[in-house]
Write a protein that holds these residues in place. Structure first.
Motif, PDB file in Angstrom:
ATOM      1  N   LYS A 125       9.193 -30.501 -24.524  1.00 54.76           N
ATOM      2  CA  LYS A 125       9.973 -29.633 -23.773  1.00 54.76           C
ATOM      3  C   LYS A 125      10.664 -28.546 -24.377  1.00 54.76           C
ATOM      4  CE  LYS A 125      12.644 -30.008 -19.660  1.00 54.76           C
ATOM      5  NZ  LYS A 125      13.252 -30.835 -18.376  1.00 54.76           N
ATOM      6  N   GLU A 126      11.222 -29.072 -25.776  1.00 59.50           N
ATOM      7  CA  GLU A 126      11.707 -28.305 -26.788  1.00 59.50           C
ATOM      8  C   GLU A 126      11.046 -27.005 -27.256  1.00 59.50           C
ATOM      9  OE1 GLU A 126      13.841 -31.891 -26.698  1.00 59.50           O
ATOM     10  OE2 GLU A 126      11.756 -31.751 -26.965  1.00 59.50           O
ATOM     11  N   SER A 127       9.669 -27.392 -27.284  1.00 59.17           N
ATOM     12  CA  SER A 127       8.922 -26.010 -27.814  1.00 59.17           C
ATOM     13  C   SER A 127       8.837 -25.145 -26.687  1.00 59.17           C
ATOM     14  CB  SER A 127       7.518 -26.634 -28.042  1.00 59.17           C
ATOM     15  OG  SER A 127       6.911 -27.208 -27.256  1.00 59.17           O
ATOM     16  N   VAL A 128       9.002 -25.307 -25.475  1.00 58.20           N
ATOM     17  CA  VAL A 128       8.716 -24.437 -24.615  1.00 58.20           C
ATOM     18  C   VAL A 128       9.993 -23.835 -23.918  1.00 58.20           C
ATOM     19  CG1 VAL A 128       6.508 -25.561 -23.448  1.00 58.20           C
ATOM     20  CG2 VAL A 128       8.813 -26.078 -22.730  1.00 58.20           C
ATOM     21  N   GLY A 129      11.035 -24.629 -24.425  1.00 59.78           N
ATOM     22  CA  GLY A 129      12.260 -23.953 -23.984  1.00 59.78           C
ATOM     23  C   GLY A 129      12.989 -23.091 -25.207  1.00 59.78           C
ATOM     24  N   ALA A 130      12.205 -22.802 -26.087  1.00 59.10           N
ATOM     25  CA  ALA A 130      12.508 -21.809 -27.110  1.00 59.10           C
ATOM     26  C   ALA A 130      12.526 -20.506 -26.491  1.00 59.10           C
ATOM     27  CB  ALA A 130      11.583 -21.802 -28.405  1.00 59.10           C
ATOM     28  N   SER A 131      13.161 -19.477 -27.216  1.00 60.85           N
ATOM     29  CA  SER A 131      13.581 -18.195 -26.887  1.00 60.85           C
ATOM     30  C   SER A 131      12.100 -17.636 -26.967  1.00 60.85           C
ATOM     31  CB  SER A 131      14.637 -17.493 -27.616  1.00 60.85           C
ATOM     32  OG  SER A 131      14.154 -17.132 -28.893  1.00 60.85           O
ATOM     33  N   VAL A 132      11.829 -16.229 -26.402  1.00 65.61           N
ATOM     34  CA  VAL A 132      10.679 -15.519 -26.256  1.00 65.61           C
ATOM     35  C   VAL A 132      10.280 -15.225 -27.515  1.00 65.61           C
ATOM     36  CG1 VAL A 132       9.543 -13.343 -25.496  1.00 65.61           C
ATOM     37  CG2 VAL A 132      11.568 -14.591 -23.942  1.00 65.61           C
ATOM     38  N   SER A 133      11.255 -14.668 -28.547  1.00 64.15           N
ATOM     39  CA  SER A 133      10.986 -14.065 -29.735  1.00 64.15           C
ATOM     40  C   SER A 133      10.440 -15.425 -30.639  1.00 64.15           C
ATOM     41  CB  SER A 133      11.971 -13.166 -30.361  1.00 64.15           C
ATOM     42  OG  SER A 133      13.174 -14.058 -30.401  1.00 64.15           O
ATOM     43  N   ASN A 134      11.340 -16.156 -30.766  1.00 65.94           N
ATOM     44  CA  ASN A 134      11.029 -17.567 -31.244  1.00 65.94           C
ATOM     45  C   ASN A 134       9.947 -18.424 -30.893  1.00 65.94           C
ATOM     46  OD1 ASN A 134      13.455 -17.131 -32.941  1.00 65.94           O
ATOM     47  ND2 ASN A 134      14.629 -18.883 -31.838  1.00 65.94           N
ATOM     48  N   ASN A 135       9.563 -18.144 -29.892  1.00 66.69           N
ATOM     49  CA  ASN A 135       8.455 -18.756 -29.265  1.00 66.69           C
ATOM     50  C   ASN A 135       7.144 -18.197 -29.512  1.00 66.69           C
ATOM     51  OD1 ASN A 135       6.806 -20.638 -27.507  1.00 66.69           O
ATOM     52  ND2 ASN A 135       7.138 -19.262 -25.996  1.00 66.69           N
ATOM     53  N   VAL A 136       7.341 -16.772 -29.733  1.00 63.41           N
ATOM     54  CA  VAL A 136       6.233 -16.291 -30.222  1.00 63.41           C
ATOM     55  C   VAL A 136       6.078 -16.336 -31.819  1.00 63.41           C
ATOM     56  CG1 VAL A 136       5.265 -13.897 -30.738  1.00 63.41           C
ATOM     57  CG2 VAL A 136       6.168 -14.304 -28.568  1.00 63.41           C
ATOM     58  N   ILE A 148       0.648 -22.115 -15.987  1.00 66.29           N
ATOM     59  CA  ILE A 148       1.362 -21.083 -16.595  1.00 66.29           C
ATOM     60  C   ILE A 148       2.673 -21.551 -17.149  1.00 66.29           C
ATOM     61  CG2 ILE A 148       0.421 -19.493 -15.051  1.00 66.29           C
ATOM     62  CD1 ILE A 148       2.881 -19.339 -13.594  1.00 66.29           C
ATOM     63  N   LYS A 149       3.366 -20.763 -17.905  1.00 68.55           N
ATOM     64  CA  LYS A 149       4.855 -21.074 -18.303  1.00 68.55           C
ATOM     65  C   LYS A 149       5.822 -19.864 -17.679  1.00 68.55           C
ATOM     66  CE  LYS A 149       4.256 -21.448 -22.683  1.00 68.55           C
ATOM     67  NZ  LYS A 149       4.687 -21.792 -24.186  1.00 68.55           N
ATOM     68  N   LEU A 150       6.351 -20.197 -16.949  1.00 71.71           N
ATOM     69  CA  LEU A 150       7.481 -19.090 -16.356  1.00 71.71           C
ATOM     70  C   LEU A 150       8.883 -19.028 -17.124  1.00 71.71           C
ATOM     71  CD1 LEU A 150       7.179 -17.374 -13.754  1.00 71.71           C
ATOM     72  CD2 LEU A 150       8.259 -19.222 -12.534  1.00 71.71           C
ATOM     73  N   LEU A 151       9.143 -17.699 -17.194  1.00 73.78           N
ATOM     74  CA  LEU A 151      10.430 -17.553 -17.942  1.00 73.78           C
ATOM     75  C   LEU A 151      11.595 -17.511 -17.198  1.00 73.78           C
ATOM     76  CD1 LEU A 151      11.809 -16.780 -20.787  1.00 73.78           C
ATOM     77  CD2 LEU A 151      11.354 -14.428 -20.392  1.00 73.78           C
ATOM     78  N   PRO A 201      15.271 -16.145 -16.351  1.00 78.54           N
ATOM     79  CA  PRO A 201      15.934 -15.037 -16.867  1.00 78.54           C
ATOM     80  C   PRO A 201      17.486 -15.550 -17.087  1.00 78.54           C
ATOM     81  CG  PRO A 201      15.869 -14.688 -14.389  1.00 78.54           C
ATOM     82  CD  PRO A 201      14.850 -15.899 -14.914  1.00 78.54           C
ATOM     83  N   THR A 202      17.660 -16.629 -16.461  1.00 76.64           N
ATOM     84  CA  THR A 202      19.278 -17.001 -16.729  1.00 76.64           C
ATOM     85  C   THR A 202      19.467 -17.731 -18.043  1.00 76.64           C
ATOM     86  OG1 THR A 202      18.610 -19.095 -15.615  1.00 76.64           O
ATOM     87  CG2 THR A 202      19.341 -17.215 -14.182  1.00 76.64           C
ATOM     88  N   ASP A 203      18.461 -18.501 -18.532  1.00 79.65           N
ATOM     89  CA  ASP A 203      18.573 -19.155 -19.741  1.00 79.65           C
ATOM     90  C   ASP A 203      17.637 -18.814 -20.780  1.00 79.65           C
ATOM     91  OD1 ASP A 203      17.407 -22.502 -18.478  1.00 79.65           O
ATOM     92  OD2 ASP A 203      16.346 -20.407 -18.653  1.00 79.65           O
ATOM     93  N   GLY A 204      16.714 -18.130 -20.455  1.00 83.21           N
ATOM     94  CA  GLY A 204      15.727 -17.678 -21.336  1.00 83.21           C
ATOM     95  C   GLY A 204      14.664 -18.763 -21.785  1.00 83.21           C
ATOM     96  N   CYS A 205      14.353 -19.797 -20.901  1.00 82.28           N
ATOM     97  CA  CYS A 205      13.687 -20.899 -21.360  1.00 82.28           C
ATOM     98  C   CYS A 205      12.193 -20.569 -20.640  1.00 82.28           C
ATOM     99  CB  CYS A 205      14.143 -22.297 -20.908  1.00 82.28           C
ATOM    100  SG  CYS A 205      15.625 -22.706 -21.968  1.00 82.28           S
ATOM    101  N   PHE A 206      11.097 -21.296 -21.106  1.00 80.43           N
ATOM    102  CA  PHE A 206       9.861 -21.399 -20.374  1.00 80.43           C
ATOM    103  C   PHE A 206       9.753 -22.636 -19.982  1.00 80.43           C
ATOM    104  CE2 PHE A 206       8.509 -17.754 -22.906  1.00 80.43           C
ATOM    105  CZ  PHE A 206       7.711 -16.931 -22.057  1.00 80.43           C
ATOM    106  N   TYR A 207       9.458 -22.628 -18.395  1.00 83.74           N
ATOM    107  CA  TYR A 207       9.088 -23.960 -17.480  1.00 83.74           C
ATOM    108  C   TYR A 207       7.766 -23.877 -17.192  1.00 83.74           C
ATOM    109  CZ  TYR A 207      14.301 -24.303 -17.245  1.00 83.74           C
ATOM    110  OH  TYR A 207      15.594 -24.696 -17.560  1.00 83.74           O
TER     111      TYR A 207
END
Length: 1429
Positions: free
Chosen positions: A1248-1259, A1286-1289, A1291-1297
């Motif tokens: 869950k931590e890996s998908v909860g990273a920010s967009v840039s860090n995730n990329v 899919i992973k849905l971003l 907008p409130t916390d910047g996490c992918f779910y």
């Protein structure tokens, strides 16, 4: 004084001489008188030459006036036919009287010869009144050799003309006509004169021979040869015979001329002008008949023609040689040895046409000359051609061999018979068909000759029907199926009028040489015949009751019967149409005739009924051919009660059969009675006598009697003593059938009889007498009389339980060499069988409880003693095998009472350490499944031996599974044809439901902390194996794949009903199964007909009381490595690399599964609905997390990379919100994806931590750790991405779910997303930022075009990819690169930062709106996933 004839002729000649111009009347009168007088004059009978000459001089002087008058009046050239004829008569008489000197000068001889030829030309008119006179003229000319004078005066043209005349007028009946016309004259002439007369043919022959011997010419040879080969319509054989006689008589003079001509035909054919050059082969043949020595100089040229390169020339020369050698009473093989040797070599000529021609010639040669070395050489050459590599040659050789056998059946070589019969197993169907036709003809002739007493029965000929039966094993030709072979045995094998006694003599001899395969084929033919008769009886009964039943129900039953009946015909489709036609006609006369044939048991009467019926309907009836076949099949056309009566009379009569034929006679009797037990009717007394006298065949005879018992009428008291003795003292097999016979023959008193028998048996058991047989008798008695057995059940059960409590004696031998069991284990097995059969009665209903029996079976399967009792260590496996078989048998009626543990232990017998035990168990299981005697769920036992170490067991299990699947498909097709519903639980793939549960409870299940892929691959191999077999059947893969996915999803939404702690194992196995299906399926699957619901057995599964996400978290916490998709893929890859049941072909297109938008509930006894979230009704009430969302329509340029970084560093949180969605509205819908999928490297773990990273860090993380992310622009996709992960971003916390797209609402343009944490979101993806999930391992996954997911994911259905323009280039590059590296066919990863809608990298940050609105051109850089061949 009376004048002498000479004086009278002289005076008449003088008077004619004095006439200046005599008229015709006087001239004819005078010439007739002269001719008559001249016939009375004979040559002087003087022996001395000097005196004879003087006498002839005196005669010549007296005849001088006549000769002068003939010349003076120019009578030699008279044109009047009468005058010319009389002059010819007179001249010939003068030649006769004055011979050998010619009576006329040379200048008049030509005219005289013209007169002769003129009369010769009229010899063909045998009806003329002058025929006898002309014959006399010919005779005189022949005797006096007048024609030799023609050579002296050089009348060669007249000689040539005369030869032509003779060939044209000669007739075969000349001699006969001449005899009849001379009959009256012979009475007036003396015997000496009669003997001197020659036939007309001989007179002609003599004249021609005289000329040829004196001076032969090429022109005369041409005339002779032309007539030798003359074939005109009006030509007779007399001309040919005349020419042959001339050649035979004038060999010395004609040989040089003939040889010169024939040699020039061989060497310089084009330079010859005569038409005979094209007939030189025929000339050689005709000459060989009359003067073969002439051809000695010519035959070498013929031998050369046999060696020429031109096929047509070789064939012509071969035909000529064959005709020469095919002449009776000639030894041409000895005369022309070189030619004969080359003739035999042509049987192996390189040209098939030449070999065929040689076979035809060889047949003629052998049929004419059957003895000698030459004949044996021809026969050997023919026999060798039966093995020719060309099927046409083999066919002709077969025909020739059969014709030879028919012509010389008594003395035909035995090896020729054997070789010809072997052609019934030829690799070419055409050869086998011809062999069937010709050999049946041979066998008919053989039977006729045996019946007439001309031959004795020969085993070699009896192999013909045996080999014909083997044709039933031919799966490549429909004409050899049992449907056709039945007609061969009925109509073609024996002569139609051959008596039953003769037929049975041959059948008995056949059985003396018949092997088990041939016997099996015969049984299949008879079995099919019996099935047709049974079904036809039912159909006729239904026809008779049609008025009293529901029309629709009757039609449905008719359709079912017609399908079964038509399957017994060569052309099933046509036969079914004929049955429908027969149903519409409702002709009672036809129905009555068929009923009579079915009821008739005798062969003779059935033949009479059939022939009368066919004659009545007539050959013009449009159903005549069909009814002729049908009446053959429903009548006793192969065997009948007459055949049975004959056998019994032979076996029991005073003139019994020989010892060698006794066994085959009984064997034949048993075959007939096993198939048609009613044929014993009328022969009951003989059969009883046979049963009492034959202990060696008692087992088989009592079995036949048990089958025939319902059909016969006997005095029960006569049979009972014999049957009772078998029950008490016989073998177990005898006891089994004896009890069955008693139950059938006992009638109304069978209950009392069985009660008394049971009392006797229990006393025998307790007394320890013949215990195995006694237990068998008790077991069988329990099936026919429940009440009688209930009275002694306590005693029997106590005895059996006591046997289980006894320890094996140390003194007894460890095992029986024949069965592998010790006596103690045997008693346990027999006891189990007795108790098991008592719960499976044929009559009545059991009210006893079965719990005790099932308990002992379960403990036996566990290899534990009952109540602390031990079993023999060496042979305990046999007891476990008996227990497993007992469970299988009990499942037929007591399946609901069998606990899951017993079921599991029974299934695990499929991987018993003892290969013999496993094979025995699987064979029994296969038999019961094939006969539909047990539930289909037990078929999952095959999977354990498929993945086992024994190769033979693997092959057998695969064959059994394929047979099980084939039968299931056939049953499903039948249900559809009959408009009956088919249950999903009957689908072969449903066995995985039980297999997974068995595996989950297997003690060898890998521990929770196991990280070894090989351990999982080895343990899950039964599941992989059965999936591989199911998915290898291309005909059903489109139905199997969706059904398997539905089964696995249903299992993941359920709990273990036996042990809840095993639920995690169930889910693990279900996810492994999903991934295995994605990997193993070999076709692109698009099935819109996925099942709406899957029934899971409530005894094994129950409704899950926790949400799916909780189950996933629990599973992850226990077996982290096992939950990773990469781990599962490595497990599957190991299985694929180690075990290959089928060669999997490479796939060009990306597989995909398309399921209909339907609710997929799991039914656990009652209908329990499950959804994609795995939530139950209880979990629906839980408040779901909801996240605020901002719909970004324009690019937010103010958003910086740093802000995004800060936002992405926050922990993922879930908030509460008012949004509630009922699970009742949720449904599973997986559709064919139109979104191109990009395969990238991914991380080995998914947290869950890996998908909860920010967009840039995730990329950035994706670049380094391999996490796949691909932002999607779905403005044009809508429903096409339903079912994708899919992973849905947020907008409130910047996490992918992470979650699954489950539904699309076209009205609101919104998608329903089921998140892994249980939340359900309705969002418009066009305004959202999201990524697709792909978790494939680049090192282990083959390029199959599939998209898989993590273990906890719901997206078990692969997605369909689409090709883009640049994908082909990328494919070629990656393929070339891998080929250079010589790496196995693996997935070539595309660039990790390639996405559709947005190119994400760690070097630049782009706003979410920019990502959404990115040009589609970027998507063209994505490489299409493909397969490397």
């Amino acid at each position: 004084m009376e004048k002498t004839p000479t004086q009278t002729v002289s005076e008449m000649g003088s008077r004619l001489l004095q006439l200046s111009r005599p008229n015709k009347g006087s001239l004819v009168k005078s010439l007739r008188e002269v001719a008559t007088t001249l016939s009375q004059i004979e040559q002087p009978r003087v022996t001395e030459m000097v005196n004879k000459k003087k006498a002839l001089k005196l005669l010549e002087a007296e005849l001088k006036p006549l000769t002068k008058s003939i010349i003076k009046h120019d009578l030699l050239k008279s044109r009047d036919n009468d005058v010319s004829f009389l002059v010819t008569v007179c001249v010939t008489e003068i030649f006769r009287i004055l011979a050998p000197e010619p009576p006329f000068e040379d200048k008049y001889l030509r005219d005289i010869f013209n007169l002769f030829l003129a009369e010769f030309s009229e010899l063909s008119d045998t009806g003329s009144p002058y025929f006898s006179k002309r014959a006399k003229i010919l005779e005189t000319v022949s005797r006096c050799k007048c024609c030799l004078v023609m050579l002296d005066v050089e009348c060669y043209d007249l000689i040539h003309e005369m030869f032509n005349i003779f060939f044209s007028v000669v007739r075969e009946h000349h001699e006969q006509n001449l005899v009849h016309q001379k009959k009256d004259k012979t009475q007036q002439r003396n015997a000496n004169t009669q003997q001197t007369q020659q036939s007309l043919f001989n007179d002609i022959l003599t004249i021609m021979i005289d000329i040829l011997k004196e001076e032969a010419s090429s022109s005369l040879v041409d005339v002779i040869l032309q007539n030798l080969v003359k074939e005109e319509k009006d030509a007779t054989s007399a001309a040919n015979n005349l020419a042959s006689s001339l050649i035979e008589s004038c060999t010395d003079t004609l040989e040089p001329l003939i040889c010169s001509f024939l040699s020039s035909c061989f060497m310089e054919k084009d330079s010859i002008q005569t038409n005979l050059k094209d007939s030189y082969h025929e000339i050689i043949f005709k000459i060989s008949l009359s003067a073969p020595q002439i051809l000695l100089a010519v035959i070498p040229n013929l031998t050369k023609e046999l060696l020429t390169d031109q096929v047509d020339v070789r064939i012509k020369a071969l035909n000529l040689a064959g005709r020469i050698f095919a002449q009776p009473k000639q030894c041409f093989g000895e005369i022309y040895q070189d030619l004969f040797a080359e003739f035999l070599r042509r049987f192996s000529d390189k040209s098939a046409e030449v070999r065929i021609a040689a076979l035809k010639c060889g047949q003629q040669c052998y049929l004419v000359n059957r003895s000698g070395n030459k004949a044996s050489g021809v026969l050997t050459a023919i026999q060798e051609r039966l093995l020719d590599f060309d099927d046409r040659v083999r066919t002709h050789a077969l025909v020739v061999a059969c014709d030879i056998m028919k012509s010389n059946m008594k003395y035909v070589p035995l090896n020729l018979i054997s070789e010809a019969i072997e052609r019934l197993r030829d690799k070419k169907i055409s050869v086998r068909k011809k062999a069937l036709q010709k050999l049946t003809e041979v066998y008919q002739d053989y039977c006729d000759k045996c019946s007439e007493g001309k031959m004795t029965i020969n085993d070699h000929f009896e192999h013909i029907p045996c080999k014909i039966l083997l044709l039933c094993c031919d799966k490549n030709c429909e004409e050899f199926r049992p449907q056709n072979m039945e007609l061969v045995l009925s109509d073609d094998l024996f002569p139609r009028l051959l008596p039953v006694e003769e037929r049975m003599r041959h059948w008995v001899q056949c059985f003396s040489v018949m092997n088990h395969i041939q016997l099996k084929s015969l049984n299949s033919i008879l079995s099919q015949k019996r099935r047709l008769q049974i079904e036809l009886r039912h159909c006729l009964a239904l026809w008779g009751q049609a008025k009293d039943h529901n029309i629709e129900e009757v039609q449905r039953k008719h359709k079912s019967y017609f399908v079964k009946l038509s399957a017994c015909f060569p052309d099933a489709s046509k036969a079914e149409g004929f049955f429908h036609n027969l149903d519409q006609r409702r002709d009672t006369s036809i129905f009555d005739a068929l009923t009579l044939l079915l009821d008739e048991l005798t062969f003779t009467k059935a033949q009479t009924i059939r022939e009368k019926f066919l004659k009545t309907i007539g050959s013009k009836h449009h159903l005549f051919e069909f009814l002729r076949t049908l009446t053959t099949k429903c009548s006793p056309s192969i065997f009948s009660s007459e055949h049975v009566q004959y056998l019994l009379n032979q076996l029991c009569g005073s003139t019994s059969v020989t010892a060698q034929l006794k066994a085959p006679s009984i064997k034949l009797l048993l075959v007939i009675l096993n198939m048609f037990p009613s044929y014993l009717r009328g022969s009951e007394k003989q059969f009883l006598k046979l049963l009492e006298e034959n202990d060696s065949f008692a087992d088989e005879l009592i079995e036949a009697l048990s089958k025939a018992a319902p059909y016969i009428s006997v005095n029960f008291g006569d049979y009972y003593p014999v049957l009772e003795k078998m029950c008490l003292e016989g073998t177990r097999s005898q006891a089994k059938y004896a009890v069955s016979t008693i139950a059938s023959l006992g009638g109304t008193s069978d209950q009392s009889v069985l009660s008394e028998l049971c009392e006797m048996l229990i006393n025998s058991l307790l007394g320890g007498r013949n215990i195995p047989t006694t237990l068998q008798s008790l077991a069988c008695a329990s099936q026919y009389s429940v009440l009688a057995f209930d009275n002694i059940y306590e005693d029997i059960s106590s005895y059996v339980y006591q046997v289980f409590q006894e320890e094996p004696s140390d003194s007894q031998p460890p095992c029986d060499q024949s069965s592998g069991c010790c006596n103690s284990c045997k008693l346990k097995i027999y006891g189990l069988k007795t108790l098991v059969k008592s719960f499976l009665p044929r009559r009545g209903q059991v009210v006893r409880k079965i719990d005790d029996l099932l308990n002992i079976l379960k403990k036996t399967l566990k290899s534990q003693g009952y109540v602390g009792i031990k079993s023999c260590e060496d042979t305990g496996a046999h007891v476990r095998l008996a227990a497993a078989k007992a469970v299988l048998l009990l499942s037929r009626k007591w399946d609901l009472h069998i606990c899951p543990e017993t079921f599991r232990l029974t299934i695990l017998m499929g991987k018993d350490s003892n290969a013999f035990i496993t094979r025995n168990f699987l064979t029994k299981l296969h038999k019961l499944l094939t006969e539909h005697m047990i539930p289909s769920r037990y078929a999952c036992a095959f999977s354990f031996s498929v993945s086992g170490p024994c190769r033979e067991l693997q092959d057998d299990s695969i064959r059994y599974i394929n047979g099980f699947i084939k039968n299931a498909r056939r049953e499903a097709t039948t249900c559809r044809n009959l408009d009956q519903g088919e249950s999903l639980t009957d689908c072969p793939a449903y066995m995985t439901v039980f297999l997974i549960h068995v595996l989950a409870h297997d003690p060898e299940f890998p521990p929770e902390d196991c990280t070894d892929e090989h351990v999982y691959a080895r343990f899950c191999s039964p599941l992989f194996s059965v999936l591989q077999v199911l998915l290898s059947i291309k005909e059903t893969i489109k139905e199997t794949v969706p059904f398997l996915f539905c089964i696995f999803r249903a299992i993941k939404r359920a709990e273990d009903a036996v042990n809840a702690r095993k639920t995690t194992r169930l889910h693990i196995l279900a996810d492994i199964g999903c991934s295995a299906v994605n990997t193993l399926k070999s076709l692109a699957v698009t099935s819109p007909q996925a099942p709406r619901s899957v029934l899971l057995p409530s005894s094994l599964y129950k409704l899950s009381l926790t949400s799916m996400s909780d189950n996933q978290k629990k599973a992850k916490s226990h077996t982290r490595n096992a939950l990773e998709q990469s781990f599962i893929e490595r497990v599957i890859h190991i299985f694929q690399s180690q075990i290959s049941l089928y060669d999997q072909s490479c796939q060009e297109d990306t597989p995909a599964v398309v399921l209909e938008d339907r609710v997929l509930p799991t039914l656990l006894g009652n209908q329990i609905e499950t959804s994609m979230t795995g939530s139950t009704e209880a979990s629906k009430k839980i408040t779901r997390c909801s996240r605020k969302r901002t719909h970004l329509g324009l690019p937010e340029k103010s958003a910086t990379a740093g802000e995004k970084t800060n936002a992405s560093s926050k922990r993922c949180k879930t908030g509460e919100g008012p949004e509630m969605i009922s699970c009742d509205s949720l449904s599973l819908r997986t559709v064919e994806s139109e979104v191109p999928i990009k395969k990238l490297e991914r991380h080995s773990t998914f947290s869950k931590e890996s998908v909860g990273a920010s967009v840039s860090n995730n990329v950035t993380s994706a670049k380094h750790s391999g996490v796949v992310s691909a932002l999607k622009d779905i403005s044009n996709h809508g429903e096409t991405i339903i079912g994708q992960r899919i992973k849905l971003l947020s907008p409130t916390d910047g996490c992918f779910y992470p979650g699954t797209v489950e539904r699309f609402n076209s009205k609101s343009n919104s998608h329903k997303i089921v998140l892994d944490n249980g939340d359900v979101e309705l969002v418009c993806l066009e305004s959202e930022s999201w990524e697709t999930l792909s978790h494939e391992s680049m090192g282990t996954q083959e390029i199959l075009g599939k998209e898989t997911e993590s273990f906890g994911s719901r997206n078990c259905v692969p997605e369909m990819t689409h090709t883009h323009a640049k994908a082909n280039d990328q494919k070629q590059k990656t393929t070339t690169k891998q080929q250079k590296k010589k790496v196995p066919a693996k997935l070539i990863p595309p660039p990790a930062n390639s996405i559709k809608g947005k190119l994400v990298s760690g070097e630049a940050s782009v706003s979410l709106s920019e990502v959404t609105n990115t040009s589609d051109a970027i998507g063209l850089r994505r490489s299409r996933r493909h397969r490397i061949s």
